[in-house]
Design a protein around this motif. Structure first.
Motif, PDB file in Angstrom:
ATOM      1  N   ALA A  46      31.615 -23.742   7.256  1.00  0.00           N
ATOM      2  CA  ALA A  46      31.169 -25.143   7.647  1.00  0.00           C
ATOM      3  C   ALA A  46      32.028 -26.009   6.573  1.00  0.00           C
ATOM      4  N   SER A  47      32.298 -25.675   5.415  1.00  0.00           N
ATOM      5  CA  SER A  47      32.853 -26.637   4.518  1.00  0.00           C
ATOM      6  C   SER A  47      34.588 -26.655   5.225  1.00  0.00           C
ATOM      7  N   GLN A  48      34.987 -25.720   5.869  1.00  0.00           N
ATOM      8  CA  GLN A  48      36.435 -25.754   6.339  1.00  0.00           C
ATOM      9  C   GLN A  48      36.502 -26.439   7.658  1.00  0.00           C
ATOM     10  N   VAL A  49      35.326 -26.203   8.436  1.00  0.00           N
ATOM     11  CA  VAL A  49      35.539 -26.981   9.551  1.00  0.00           C
ATOM     12  C   VAL A  49      34.836 -28.332   9.705  1.00  0.00           C
ATOM     13  N   ASP A  50      34.555 -28.900   8.551  1.00  0.00           N
ATOM     14  CA  ASP A  50      33.773 -30.134   8.391  1.00  0.00           C
ATOM     15  C   ASP A  50      32.509 -30.410   9.184  1.00  0.00           C
ATOM     16  N   ALA A  51      31.533 -29.246   9.051  1.00  0.00           N
ATOM     17  CA  ALA A  51      30.270 -29.185   9.564  1.00  0.00           C
ATOM     18  C   ALA A  51      29.119 -29.389   8.541  1.00  0.00           C
ATOM     19  N   LYS A  52      28.018 -29.955   8.548  1.00  0.00           N
ATOM     20  CA  LYS A  52      27.200 -30.186   7.751  1.00  0.00           C
ATOM     21  C   LYS A  52      25.999 -29.695   7.888  1.00  0.00           C
ATOM     22  N   HIS A  53      25.725 -28.933   9.092  1.00  0.00           N
ATOM     23  CA  HIS A  53      24.499 -28.349   9.572  1.00  0.00           C
ATOM     24  C   HIS A  53      24.949 -26.788   9.870  1.00  0.00           C
TER      25      HIS A  53
END
Length: 224
Positions: A110-117
């Motif tokens: 998620a941190s690599q693909v810019d997701a917060k959920h």
């Protein structure tokens, strides 16, 4: 208005597929992640691929085969029988550390693909006693992941307080009950749809569907 971006921990089973549809309705952008830990029912990886492809969802498959080496159980060894727990023992299908590792790596992704959920289909209502499906564990891990990466992820558990009948109800409310019933893989023997009908996973799934159908019949009968 749909919010941000999400990563769904996705096995291709009933619960995670229902969560995937929930995420697609809830978030602006959704990606799915499946973990290959050399599981006994490897067909679930192909099932997850097929569903993600059909829905047009970007799909990641991460190699977690070290888990197979570290955690011998009925899902990682063909010579261990699938048995439900008794006298306080966990079922032989419990994989120690699985959700701890899966959600941690989902957080890295998620941190690599810019997701917060991050969405996972764990449930404390209809579960087999797995300690890593409890709400307290998820809340604790959410704090730990955020501290470890200095970020503000939110781990969502749409099924946490639903029994299997209520999970089918959610799928129906999302207009995907037939899709989930016909195209997902829950069976420990690797049979898509209603499965073998005799393993613990099939019994739980099919009993939930029958309970939901009876609930709906009662509603129709009463004209509600």
């Amino acid at each position: 208005m749909k919010d941000e971006k999400a990563v769904v921990v996705f096995s291709g089973g009933q619960d995670s597929t229902t969560c995937l549809f929930w995420a697609l309705k809830t978030f602006k952008e959704v990606e799915a992640v499946t973990f290959n830990y050399n599981q006994r029912h490897k067909q679930e990886i192909d099932c997850a691929k097929d569903i993600a492809s059909e829905l047009g969802v970007k799909h990641h498959i991460l190699d977690m085969q070290l888990l197979n080496q570290l955690a011998p159980n009925a899902l990682t060894r063909s010579d261990i029988d699938v048995e439900e727990g008794s006298d306080g023992d966990l079922p032989t299908t419990f994989v120690p550390g699985r959700n701890l590792l899966f959600l941690s790596f989902a957080g890295v992704l998620a941190s690599q693909v810019d997701a917060k959920h991050i969405i996972t289909g764990v449930c404390e209502t209809d579960f087999s006693g797995y300690p890593d499906c409890r709400d307290a564990f998820i809340k604790s891990l959410n704090v730990t992941i955020n501290l470890s990466m200095d970020t503000n992820f939110v781990i969502h558990t749409p099924l946490m307080w639903l029994d299997k009948a209520e999970t089918w109800k959610l799928a129906d409310e999302l207009s995907v009950l037939d899709f989930v019933n016909e195209k997902t893989l829950t069976c420990y023997e690797g049979i898509v749809g209603t499965g073998c009908g005799t393993c613990p996973a099939c019994k739980l799934r099919n009993a939930g569907l029958e309970k939901y159908k009876k609930m709906m019949q009662k509603v129709d009968f009463n004209g509600e």
